[in-house]
Enzyme design. Structure first.
Site: not given
Length: 321
Positions: A75, A122, A216
């Site tokens: 992402h 992801d 992330s």
């Protein structure tokens, strides 16, 4: 405590030439205090941690798998206009304001099954333009143990992301860390109905420890015993706000993707094995292939402990010869 010790002995034997998951510069442990509610990481404490940047601005984390490969999440590269040539990977530092070691990226590889709606699959890989040089501050992380230990002794996440959930501009220039505990999948499913089996949950009891925007792609790393190797268990993916008590963070389960990682690395001509070891040396490759076919790794569950003991002993005798 016998089984985790045996697993580590086997892992150490297999990875003697890899030296993944070690922290040569970090030789002391300090108690954590109260990136949300985090504490500044020590130099060399997370030598596999990298900052992924665009135009000198940190936007996602990642981890070193080998001299060619950086592991992160898909992402972070959802915007189609983002080009590999726009990226730089900073390694070997905790402080983003210092003179960095920067590496260029040639290829961004997102998992084709990535779903933006529920964040399934992801995971992404970055292929570097030039190989990394490993040192005390730049070390690859080990990929997950096989078989998985019944429990992890200690787990941590680290990052340069937002440190105050109410202030999205509160990005840290110093690497921050927080302790984590992995939560039972069924328990987490009650809080997140969209959870898939490719995800795991982690938090730290009722504390507001958590990862946030900018973290992330960073690794969730764990060890089975004090002073032993570190293994990447998950990748920071998503969550319900940041540091909200009662709601853990969600991580991509790395063990689900070791075959995918190996296939991509081989396809791109920069292969590695399941433990993040570079396979440029054909002799080591053959040895690893022989190990992967060893009958000791296909033991029935009831014979697992004797098999692992025998396997470790045989490997030790082989190395001695």
């Amino acid at each position: 405590m016998i089984l985790p010790s045996i697993l580590l002995l086997v892992a150490h034997t297999l990875e003697a030439n890899v030296e993944c998951g070690v922290r040569p510069l970090y030789d002391s442990r300090i108690q954590y205090s109260r990136i949300i509610e985090g504490q500044e990481a020590e130099l060399g404490e997370f030598p596999w941690q990298v900052s992924i940047q665009e135009s000198d601005h940190h936007f996602c984390g990642g981890s070193i798998l080998s001299e060619w490969w950086i592991l992160t999440v898909a992402h972070c590269f959802y915007a189609q206009e983002l080009s590999p040539t726009d990226l730089r990977v900073r390694v070997g530092t905790n402080d983003l304001t210092t003179s960095p070691v920067e590496l260029e990226v040639t290829t961004i590889i997102r998992h084709k099954g990535f779903k933006r709606l529920n964040m399934d699959n992801d995971i992404a890989l970055l292929l570097l333009a030039k190989p990394l040089t490993f040192n005390e501050l730049t070390v690859p992380i080990c990929l997950p143990l096989w078989p998985a230990p019944p429990s992890w002794h200690e787990c941590w996440v680290a990052g340069w992301g937002v440190t105050n959930s109410t202030d999205k501009e509160s990005m840290s220039t110093d690497l921050m860390k927080v302790p984590m505990r992995i939560i039972e999948w069924e328990e987490c499913l009650q809080m997140f109905p969209s959870l898939t089996t490719n995800m795991l949950c982690a938090s730290y009891g009722n504390e507001s420890y958590d990862a946030c925007q900018g973290d992330s792609g960073g690794p969730l790393v764990c060890t089975t015993d004090p002073g032993s190797r570190w293994y990447q268990v998950g990748i920071i993916s998503w969550g319900k706000s940041c540091g909200k008590k009662g709601f853990p963070g969600i991580y991509t389960v790395l063990a689900k993707y070791t075959l995918w990682i190996e296939k991509i690395a081989q396809t791109e001509g920069k292969p590695l094995d399941f433990r993040g070891q570079s396979s440029s040396n054909k002799k080591k490759n053959r040895q690893n292939n022989q190990l992967s076919k060893s009958p000791a790794l296909n033991c029935p569950q009831s014979w697992l402990l004797p098999c692992l003991l025998s396997f470790a002993l045989l490997r030790a005798l082989s190395n001695w010869k």
